[in-house]
Design a protein around this motif. Structure first.
Motif, short mmCIF file in Angstrom:
data_model
loop_
_atom_site.label_atom_id
_atom_site.label_comp_id
_atom_site.label_asym_id
_atom_site.label_seq_id
_atom_site.Cartn_x
_atom_site.Cartn_y
_atom_site.Cartn_z
N ARG A 207 -39.59 -47.33 -15.10
CA ARG A 207 -40.21 -48.08 -14.01
C ARG A 207 -40.21 -47.22 -12.76
NH1 ARG A 207 -37.32 -53.29 -14.05
NH2 ARG A 207 -38.86 -53.83 -12.46
N ASN B 49 -34.95 -39.98 -24.31
CA ASN B 49 -34.30 -41.20 -24.81
C ASN B 49 -32.85 -40.89 -25.19
OD1 ASN B 49 -33.74 -43.69 -25.84
ND2 ASN B 49 -34.87 -43.39 -27.75
N GLU C 77 -37.45 -48.72 -22.37
CA GLU C 77 -37.73 -49.87 -21.52
C GLU C 77 -37.14 -49.72 -20.12
OE1 GLU C 77 -34.50 -51.31 -24.52
OE2 GLU C 77 -36.32 -50.07 -24.56
N ASP C 78 -36.33 -48.67 -19.88
CA ASP C 78 -35.82 -48.43 -18.53
C ASP C 78 -36.88 -47.78 -17.65
OD1 ASP C 78 -33.31 -49.41 -19.23
OD2 ASP C 78 -32.62 -47.46 -19.95
#
Length: 1255
Positions: free
Chosen positions: A218, A164, A215-216
């Motif tokens: 993916r 992070n 949340e990035d």
């Protein structure tokens, strides 16, 4: 500059019955012989013209390999041209390739690759040539290439795991296609990935993360490449990203990964910014003029950095600067060389800041300054082809003729090449050709065709005959006269059958033959004839003009407030031209009326019944004819029917909800919502604006609209930061202003006007001072306001000399010749460009003193006080300035009667303009004068002419001076006088008239007496004793009689008959009564006083009243006695006071003088004695007091002559006379040597003896 020989109408403003065809053919360059279909083109079917390329494919022609190849080449000419092609510099024989065909009637190639063949086979550089008997035109070099949309190369992408807060760059690296692909990032569901200040796509297609967040995470980061030309999209393999915390990372490393497989090793702690792109502290960027410059800076850091942009040593251009990609990309549109420089991007967060400098250089492919234009010449004429281009670096100019380099083309003696210009002289028909100009540098090229067509053609008028134009009154009318001819015809317009040629004092004659009537009136109706002439012939055409009355709404719908459920009616009366049929249309809120039976139209009225809330709005009445239209609107406001309290009337509430729409460069629409009208309908809205850039806080009036409008279209000035506010007004007053609207900054533009009040006046003989009224802030239209000042001599062949000055109002040109006319222009400019070319103003360099004196000075004496002076004008060149007039200096040199006197003053008369004669008024009769004449200009006087002398003839004299009467006896009186102060000639004699005055003041017979001119004393004998006489005395010359002077005197009584009676009076008394006097008798009384200073006395004469006929009256009660006693008492008191003063101080003392005035019997009747008293000083001879004199108490005889004076000729000393002798110059007097002598004389008192006396 050579004009094209065909002139077409440039505007069609009529609604004529016959259709008019505008045949501006599709051309590359200028107007030429029209070859399109149509009536006008048919008139020129027999004319030949070299080819002109009208349509061609782009220089860089990218084709779709899945479709047939079409390479365009269209041209026109007369006769129609033939076409040929080259490919890669060699002839392209289309007959040998079965896949290639040429479109019929044109040069367009069609290559059929749909059946067989490949697009790559036909890659190359193509060029088209169109040729006929007059020359050959060539197209651009067309580079043909098929588009390409390659696939991504196969690659294995490992998942990415980050802590992070770390930064990340996801590479795209799209395949190289033609044209380049458009890049974007999406997921598996074809949804665009969200971007922000933290996550964004760079110009190269990569996806940049300033810092990553959980949340990035993916697995479907997919880069797509879209190739628009082939309508295909290619995609890269998906990229997987996982963002974990530090604890999760430790577990993952222990279970699955080695240290070497970990992506990145940066700490997730907060950190100052660093740049992800570009690298380092500096970089360079090159861009072409006219393109969009894109500069990019993307930084990583925690917290997410913010990007700022500045330009070193300058400002970012207004209206051309845009920020993209969350300010990470700076874009400047339409760049020019002025945008070169150093740009700095700054990345900043709470922990620090860094910057990167990008050095930008703007290059330029060639661009036109002056493109060559087609020439239509007649045999023997001259002309030029100009090919002027610019670029960076400077482009090379090359000429071709008929597609062949001009150096190896056949020689033509009529042409001469001078760099970027070809000069033609004495052209012949064989000089016809097509010339190509090529301007090129390393960034591109320009190719232009321009033909020279040598024709000898009489005029032809192409406008349809008997065209009817119908125009609304007070609007401009344009009557067309399209024409062709070689040489270029001259155009004249006539009105009616016998009218003379129309001139530009009322009409505007355009170069294309169009006649413009700026303001058409009813009397403009009629038939107009256009006549075209050249040396080969003449042609004419008639058109007709009708002027119609404008359509007007004479009764407009009015603002209405109605209650719900009631009825409302709007009225709209229209007045129109009787020959036009109007159509009346009603609108609601700019749309059709609702389809509702409650709405009905009855003649001039719109009626709405059972009004509901939805019926409120704006109702518009629109009246339309075939020529014009008008409209008027009114607002309907629907209110509740419930009773309301008594209305309170007040000024309106301010408008609100101001909104700016339709934002254009020079206009904008302002919309607002009215506030409550407070029971008094709003009559109008007032709109004001503020310019935050130039005059912050100062509001100016912008416009006013009616109270029924809620929108206004406002005209704007360039380069102004506008804010608007609105005020409402009703019959009570005006509201407070509304809140200000949002600001709107208009683009900068070149000035649309030039300075006014331009003048050129020299302050010195060798300079020219050019002044003007500068533009204000609004008129400047942009930053960097300057002025281009240009000048040249009006009568010379010099080129204009120009200089650019700052925002000032004066420029001084030094070293100019003296008083030379100059043409002057002052043109405004700013950073955007120049104002329109200004009109030249005539000025003059500085003046110098005139060099030449007037000659041939002549004097004509008109009469004794007036002379006329004539002189020859000086040459205008010798004036050396603006001729302001001539100035006469004149003075009295010496008097004919007093030759020992010098002149005492010089006088000046100025005659304006170029007059060569003038009148000298107010001269002294019988005098010797001298004068000279000088020319004057704005600098001063020139040299004086030779002095000219003249004499004035005799005039009438002034009155004799100092008339007094001495030595009175019983039967004689002696008169003494001085000659007239102004004899105005040679005295011939004196005239004395006298007559007696009896006790009742009646005048006796008048006696005339002539006295020689050399006498100054005369004794009259044989007079009656104790009689008063009145004398009239004047002098004469050969011209006539002068002014007269009057005097009175009394002969004495016989002193031997009576003894002086003496009474002793107590010194303390101030009066004494005399008794025993005879009625109707004149007495002399003497009062004396004796003191330390000696004996002094004073005398007076009085006359007793007439005898009483009947009864005895007590004398003490009579008014005359009381008056006499008062007079005696007053005399005694005065004597006592005088004695006291003389004893203490010495000097003069006052006495009492009684005067009886008698007017001239020839002028007015005798008046009663007034018995008044005066004062005078008499320290020497103590002469007896005189009775009955009308002279003033100061003994001054008033001048009553008729001498001419300047005041009689005009107002003051600067009066004006006409040529008949009245004053036309400016008069001023200069005292030079002696003071002027007075014309008035003092008159000493005359002694008068009493008839009876007391001592």
């Amino acid at each position: 500059m050579v004009q094209p020989k065909i002139m077409l109408k440039k505007k069609h403003s009529s609604a004529g019955r016959a259709p008019l065809i505008l045949f501006l053919c599709q051309m590359v360059n200028a107007l030429d012989v029209p070859l399109d279909h149509g009536e006008k083109a048919k008139l020129l079917d027999d004319l030949v013209q070299p080819p002109t390329i009208t349509q061609q494919s782009p220089k860089n022609y990218i084709i779709d390999p899945r479709e047939n190849i079409v390479i365009q080449c269209e041209a026109k000419g007369k006769p129609p041209p033939s076409f040929s092609w080259t490919r890669n510099g060699t002839h392209f024989d289309i007959d040998k390739d079965p896949l290639v065909t040429m479109k019929h009637g044109s040069g367009t190639l069609i290559i059929n690759i749909m059946a067989e063949g490949k697009a790559e086979t036909y890659e190359g550089v193509y060029q088209c040539t169109a040729r006929n008997e007059r020359g050959a035109a060539v197209s651009n070099s067309i580079v043909v290439r098929p588009s390409r949309s390659p696939l991504w190369t196969k690659e294995r992408l490992e998942p990415i795991i980050l802590r992070n807060g770390q930064s990340l760059v996801l590479p795209c690296r799209p395949p190289i296609g033609l044209p380049p692909a458009i890049i974007f990032w999406m997921d598996n569901s074809f949804q665009r990935l969200p971007q922000s200040e933290r996550v964004s796509q760079g110009l190269n297609g990569d996806l940049y993360f300033s810092n990553v967040l959980p949340e990035d995470t993916r697995e479907d980061y997919i880069c797509y490449a879209r190739f628009n030309h082939t309508q295909t999209i290619q995609q890269k393999q998906p990229i997987s990203l996982k963002v974990i915390s530090v604890d999760e990372l430790n577990d993952t490393i222990a279970a699955n990964l080695s240290d070497t497989e970990f992506y990145g090793a940066k700490s997730s702690k907060e950190r100052s910014p660093t740049f992800l792109t570009p690298e380092g502290n500096e970089s360079v960027k090159e861009e072409l003029r006219g393109n969009t410059l894109s500069l990019e800076c993307i930084a990583e850091g925690l917290p997410t950095p913010i990007i700022y942009w500045i330009k070193e040593d300058g400002t970012l251009p207004v209206n051309r600067t845009f920020y993209r990609n969350f300010k990470k990309t700076l874009q400047i549109t339409h760049v020019s060389e002025a945008d070169s420089g150093n740009y700095q991007c700054i990345a900043k967060n709470t922990l620090g800041a860094i910057h990167h400098t990008i050095s930008v250089t703007v290059k330029a492919a060639p661009y036109w300054i002056v493109a060559p234009q087609n020439l239509v010449l007649s045999p023997g004429e001259n002309g030029t082809l100009v090919c002027r281009a610019n670029g960076n670096p400077k482009p090379r100019i090359g000429w071709l003729t008929n597609g062949v380099p001009i150096e190896i083309a056949p020689d033509d003696p009529s042409r001469k090449i001078d760099g970027d210009t070809i000069i033609f002289s004495n052209v012949q028909e064989r000089s016809s050709a097509v010339y190509q100009c090529n301007a090129s540098n390393e960034y591109g090229y320009l190719l232009a065709n321009a033909f020279v067509n040598v024709l000898a053609e009489p005029p032809r008028i192409l406008t349809s005959p008997n065209t009817l134009y119908q125009i609304i009154a007070n609007r401009p009318a344009l009557l067309d006269c399209a024409f062709f001819g070689s040489p270029l015809p001259t155009i004249e317009w006539f009105k009616g059958t016998r009218g003379s040629a129309l001139h530009e004092d009322i009409y505007v004659l355009h170069d294309n033959g169009t006649l413009e009537i700026p303001v058409a009136q009813k009397d403009s109706t009629g038939t107009y004839t256009c006549v075209a002439r050249n040396k080969l012939g003449m042609a004419k055409n008639e058109v007709h003009l009708e002027i119609k009355d404008p359509t007007r709404i004479i009764k407009q719908p009015e603002y209405a407030v109605v209650q719900r459920g009631s009825k409302v009616s709007f009225e709209c009366k229209v007045k129109h031209d009787q020959t036009l049929i109007p159509t009346i249309l009603w609108l609601k809120d700019n749309g059709e009326l609702p389809n509702d039976e409650r709405f009905s139209i009855d003649k001039d009225h719109l009626v709405v019944t059972d009004v509901s809330d939805g019926d409120g709005g704006i109702y518009t009445c629109a009246a339309n004819t075939t020529l014009d239209s008008v409209s008027a609107s009114a607002v309907l406001r629907v209110v509740a029917p419930t009773p309301t309290p008594a209305p309170i009337y007040d000024v309106p509430n301010p408008p609100f909800d101001l909104e700016l729409t339709n934002q254009l460069d020079k206009s904008i629409q302002l919309t607002w919502t009215p506030g409550d009208d407070n029971n008094s309908p709003i009559t109008k809205f007032i709109i004001e604006y503020e310019d935050a850039m130039h005059e912050a806080g100062l509001w100016h009036h912008q416009a006013e609209v009616s109270g029924t409008q809620t929108t206004a279209q406002l005209k704007l000035s360039p380069y102004v930061n506008y804010s608007f506010r609105v005020m409402a007004e009703n019959n009570i007053g005006r509201s407070v202003p509304s809140e200000a609207s949002e600001q709107y900054l208009t683009k900068a533009a070149e000035p649309d006007q030039n300075p006014t009040a331009v003048e050129g006046l020299g302050t010195e003989p060798d300079n020219l001072v050019i002044t003007w009224k500068p533009l204000n802030g609004f008129e400047s239209n942009g930053p960097g306001l300057q002025y281009k000042v240009s000048w040249r001599q009006k009568d010379g062949d010099d080129e204009w000399t120009s200089v650019v000055v700052a925002n000032v109002s004066k420029y001084i040109v030094s070293g100019t010749p003296t008083f030379v006319p100059y043409l002057i222009k002052v043109q405004a400019l700013n950073d955007v460009g120049f104002a329109p070319e200004p009109a030249a103003v005539l000025g003059h360099s500085g003046e110098d003193l005139p060099m030449v004196a007037p000659g041939n000075v002549r004097v004509i004496v008109v009469n004794s006080t007036l002379a006329e002076v004539h002189w020859d004008p000086v040459p205008l060149k010798s004036v050396r300035g603006h001729l302001q007039g001539y100035r006469i200096y004149y003075w009295k040199a010496q008097s004919s009667s007093k030759r020992n006197r010098r002149h005492i003053e010089k006088k000046i008369l100025t005659f304006q303009g170029s007059k060569t004669h003038g009148m000298l008024p107010g001269l002294q009769p019988y005098s010797h004068y001298a004068l000279n004449v000088r020319v004057i200009n704005g600098k001063g006087e020139g040299p004086a002419s030779t002095d000219k002398s003249f004499h004035t003839p005799e005039g009438v004299p002034s009155a004799p001076s100092n008339l007094k009467i001495v030595n009175p006896t019983l039967d004689s009186l002696t008169l003494e006088w001085d000659p007239p102060s102004q004899p105005n000639g040679i005295l011939t004699e004196y005239v004395l008239k006298y007559q007696p005055i009896n006790s009742t003041h009646e005048l006796g017979p008048l006696v005339d007496l002539k006295i020689p001119a050399n006498k100054t004393r005369w004794t009259l004998k044989n007079l009656n004793f104790s009689t008063r006489y009145k004398f009239y005395f004047y002098a004469q010359t050969s011209v006539g009689s002068g002014s007269q002077i009057t005097e009175e005197a009394v002969t004495t009584v016989d002193e031997g008959k009576e003894e002086w009676r003496k009474e002793i009076v107590n010194g303390s008394r101030s009066f004494f009564g005399l008794k025993g006097l005879m009625p109707g008798t004149a007495y002399k009384v003497r009062v004396g006083a004796e003191g330390d200073s000696g004996f002094v006395s004073s005398e007076d004469v009085f006359e007793t009243g007439p005898a009483m006929a009947s009864r005895q009256v007590d004398i003490a009660t009579q008014g005359w006695f009381i008056g006499l006693m008062c007079a005696v008492a007053l005399l005694i008191l005065i004597l006592l006071i005088v004695c006291f003063i003389r004893r203490n101080k010495g000097g003069k003392y006052p006495v009492k003088e009684k005067e009886d005035a008698h007017a001239d019997p020839e002028i007015q009747p005798m008046k009663e004695d007034d018995g008044t008293f005066g004062e005078y000083s008499d320290a020497e001879d103590h002469k007896p007091l005189k009775k009955g004199s009308r002279t003033p108490s100061d003994r001054t005889v008033k001048k009553e002559d008729s001498d001419d004076s300047l005041v009689d000729y005009g107002e003051g000393v600067n009066g004006q006379f006409n040529e008949d002798g009245s004053f036309i110059g400016q008069y001023s007097g200069k005292k030079e040597k002696e003071p002027a002598e007075g014309n008035e004389s003092s008159e000493a008192p005359s002694p008068v003896n009493a008839m009876n006396s007391f001592v």
